[in-house]
Scaffold this motif. Structure first.
Motif, mmCIF file in Angstrom:
data_model
loop_
_atom_site.group_PDB
_atom_site.id
_atom_site.type_symbol
_atom_site.label_atom_id
_atom_site.label_comp_id
_atom_site.label_asym_id
_atom_site.label_seq_id
_atom_site.Cartn_x
_atom_site.Cartn_y
_atom_site.Cartn_z
ATOM 1 N N LEU A 81 0.836 -1.200 0.000
ATOM 2 C CA LEU A 81 0.000 0.000 0.000
ATOM 3 C C LEU A 81 0.874 1.254 0.000
ATOM 4 O O LEU A 81 1.888 1.319 0.697
ATOM 5 C CB LEU A 81 -0.915 0.017 1.235
ATOM 6 C CG LEU A 81 -2.031 -1.028 1.269
ATOM 7 C CD1 LEU A 81 -2.682 -1.044 2.643
ATOM 8 C CD2 LEU A 81 -3.062 -0.742 0.191
ATOM 9 N N ASP A 82 0.452 2.240 -0.758
ATOM 10 C CA ASP A 82 1.198 3.505 -0.831
ATOM 11 C C ASP A 82 0.553 4.509 0.114
ATOM 12 O O ASP A 82 -0.109 5.457 -0.296
ATOM 13 C CB ASP A 82 1.199 4.021 -2.268
ATOM 14 C CG ASP A 82 2.105 5.236 -2.440
ATOM 15 O OD1 ASP A 82 2.952 5.483 -1.554
ATOM 16 O OD2 ASP A 82 1.955 5.948 -3.453
ATOM 17 N N MET A 83 0.760 4.305 1.394
ATOM 18 C CA MET A 83 0.217 5.191 2.417
ATOM 19 C C MET A 83 0.935 6.534 2.354
ATOM 20 O O MET A 83 2.169 6.582 2.339
ATOM 21 C CB MET A 83 0.414 4.551 3.798
ATOM 22 C CG MET A 83 0.028 5.440 4.955
ATOM 23 S SD MET A 83 -1.764 5.668 5.066
ATOM 24 C CE MET A 83 -1.837 6.854 6.429
ATOM 25 N N PRO A 84 0.189 7.653 2.281
ATOM 26 C CA PRO A 84 0.837 8.967 2.256
ATOM 27 C C PRO A 84 1.694 9.192 3.502
ATOM 28 O O PRO A 84 1.346 8.746 4.593
ATOM 29 C CB PRO A 84 -0.349 9.942 2.227
ATOM 30 C CG PRO A 84 -1.493 9.150 1.691
ATOM 31 C CD PRO A 84 -1.280 7.747 2.184
ATOM 32 N N GLY A 85 2.807 9.886 3.316
ATOM 33 C CA GLY A 85 3.688 10.190 4.442
ATOM 34 C C GLY A 85 5.117 9.790 4.162
ATOM 35 O O GLY A 85 5.393 9.062 3.192
ATOM 36 N N PRO A 86 6.051 10.249 4.998
ATOM 37 C CA PRO A 86 7.472 9.935 4.801
ATOM 38 C C PRO A 86 7.715 8.432 4.882
ATOM 39 O O PRO A 86 7.277 7.776 5.833
ATOM 40 C CB PRO A 86 8.161 10.673 5.959
ATOM 41 C CG PRO A 86 7.179 11.702 6.414
ATOM 42 C CD PRO A 86 5.831 11.120 6.161
ATOM 43 N N LYS A 87 8.408 7.906 3.914
ATOM 44 C CA LYS A 87 8.694 6.474 3.885
ATOM 45 C C LYS A 87 10.007 6.210 4.621
ATOM 46 O O LYS A 87 11.037 5.871 4.026
ATOM 47 C CB LYS A 87 8.715 5.971 2.443
ATOM 48 C CG LYS A 87 7.339 6.048 1.781
ATOM 49 C CD LYS A 87 7.374 5.653 0.331
ATOM 50 C CE LYS A 87 5.973 5.577 -0.259
ATOM 51 N NZ LYS A 87 5.196 6.803 -0.113
ATOM 52 N N LYS A 88 9.923 6.355 5.927
ATOM 53 C CA LYS A 88 11.077 6.208 6.811
ATOM 54 C C LYS A 88 10.737 5.215 7.909
ATOM 55 O O LYS A 88 9.629 5.241 8.460
ATOM 56 C CB LYS A 88 11.439 7.561 7.434
ATOM 57 C CG LYS A 88 12.501 7.488 8.513
ATOM 58 C CD LYS A 88 12.587 8.809 9.266
ATOM 59 C CE LYS A 88 13.526 8.676 10.465
ATOM 60 N NZ LYS A 88 13.556 9.911 11.296
ATOM 61 N N ALA A 89 11.685 4.344 8.238
ATOM 62 C CA ALA A 89 11.452 3.373 9.313
ATOM 63 C C ALA A 89 11.321 4.096 10.649
ATOM 64 O O ALA A 89 12.188 4.879 11.028
ATOM 65 C CB ALA A 89 12.608 2.372 9.374
ATOM 66 N N LEU A 90 10.230 3.828 11.366
ATOM 67 C CA LEU A 90 9.987 4.486 12.644
ATOM 68 C C LEU A 90 10.313 3.612 13.846
ATOM 69 O O LEU A 90 10.257 4.083 14.978
ATOM 70 C CB LEU A 90 8.524 4.944 12.725
ATOM 71 C CG LEU A 90 8.105 6.053 11.749
ATOM 72 C CD1 LEU A 90 6.673 6.484 12.039
ATOM 73 C CD2 LEU A 90 9.040 7.249 11.844
#
Length: 383
Positions: A186-195
């Motif tokens: 899924l292409d969830m909006p938001g920064p694609k950074k490991a949290l």
């Protein structure tokens, strides 16, 4: 608490939306008391339901939305004749099933979710709402029917919530693996950074601030900071980021028995992370059964063996349309085993914090100790 404007999503008069209960973030039982609530307990059914007396009061905002929703359904016999059923197994929130009698074979049902107090340390509630709305638009979970200041109303999905033993069923496990790959894509909006790394550091700081010096020593919290950085150094170079659920335990998975379709629910902890962390966390959850007399006790003899883990990864990778080679599966499996350590640390810290902020009847501290103990045992094997 911040006031949020009352909103709801009216349904068309002839809407026949099928609804059914999430058995969410399902880890232990019961929950926080509602103010000015009179609750009469009845023995839970085999589905762990507890009936609330009709005299019990949900928040006035929630009742207003429920009344508005019900008024849009022609088949309801009595708009005010709603029945309130408390669902056991929710850990972070209070969850109620609401149903009305109808003049058809099936009653009308929705879910009311009341947010737990003090759990904002774990996740951003507004982000979780945005995730829920996104997932709803992607037809990945229940629809959002209304919001009130400390909770929301959701569609009730007609499907069965999985049990602990379902996770070990090869056929069901394969369905989960395939669905998880779909979720990760899924292409969830938001920064694609490991949290996961920031979350570990944040939760460690919160746990330290809540513990006495004696508890800090007993739990070895001072040593965990170095462990987090060791894991980060070991794993952060090639993380394979995907949109992850991060809490894929059996209570957050539902199955339609007729179509054999899987629905993943409850997105409080969902965010971008290494996909291998999500798989590792799912494997760890096979050790848990949150619907026993001792829901905090983990049984790591139920952790999936090598064959089961390989089979899961084969199905997961095959879901992208290509046949994985054994060497690829073995390499990913080694990384998944390392991310298991991150899962143990994360949920161990969650347990320490929950002991202070959560009123649900669950031995959070014992749960935390088990996760930490498993971390130290497994570290020697996988790093």
């Amino acid at each position: 608490m911040q006031n949020i404007p009352l909103t709801f999503a009216p349904l068309p008069r002839n809407c026949s939306c099928a609804l059914k209960p999430n058995s969410p973030r399902f880890l232990a039982q019961s929950f926080h008391r509602l103010s000015s609530c009179r609750v009469y307990h009845k023995r839970a059914t085999e589905e762990s339901l507890v009936m609330e007396s009709i005299g019990s009061r949900l928040p006035a905002e929630a009742m207003k939305i429920l009344h508005s929703l019900a008024s849009h359904w022609d088949d309801i016999v009595d708009v005010d004749g709603l029945q309130v059923i408390r669902l056991k197994g929710a850990m972070t929130n209070e969850v109620y099933q609401i149903k009305w009698p109808t003049n058809t074979e099936h009653s009308r049902k929705v879910l009311v979710r009341i947010y737990g107090e003090g759990v904002d340390v774990f996740f951003d509630r507004e982000l979780e709402i945005r995730t829920f709305e996104f997932m709803s638009k992607q037809r990945q979970g229940p629809r959002l029917l209304g919001r009130f200041s400390n909770g929301r109303i959701e569609e009730f999905i007609r499907a069965r919530t999985l049990s602990a033993c379902d996770l070990r069923d090869p056929d069901i496990s394969a369905l989960i693996a395939s669905k998880l790959k779909e979720f990760h894509d899924l292409d969830m909006p938001g920064p694609k950074k490991a949290l996961v790394w920031d979350r570990l550091r944040k939760w460690l700081n919160a746990a330290r601030s809540m513990c006495s010096a004696e508890e800090t020593r007993a739990l070895r919290l001072d040593a965990i900071e170095e462990e987090i950085e060791t894991l980060y150094t070991c794993l952060a170079a090639d993380q394979h980021i995907a949109f992850c659920h991060n809490d894929l335990q059996y209570g957050n998975i539902m199955i339609d028995e007729d179509t054999r379709s899987i629905t993943i629910i409850d997105y409080e902890y969902a965010c971008y992370n290494p996909f291998m962390f999500d798989i590792a966390n799912h494997f760890c959850e096979m050790a848990a059964d949150y619907h026993t007399e001792t829901p905090h006790i983990l049984d790591y003899s139920k952790y999936p063996d090598l064959e089961e883990r390989r089979r899961f990864l084969h199905v997961y990778l095959r879901s992208s349309g290509k046949q994985p080679v054994n060497s690829e599966v073995d390499n990913i499996l080694k990384e998944v085993d390392k991310y298991t350590l991150a899962s143990h640390l994360l949920w161990g810290l969650w347990g320490v914090i929950s002991e202070r902020v959560n009123e649900i009847d669950f031995d959070y501290m014992e749960y935390a100790k088990q996760r930490f103990q498993e971390y130290w045992l497994q570290k020697l094997k996988v790093l």
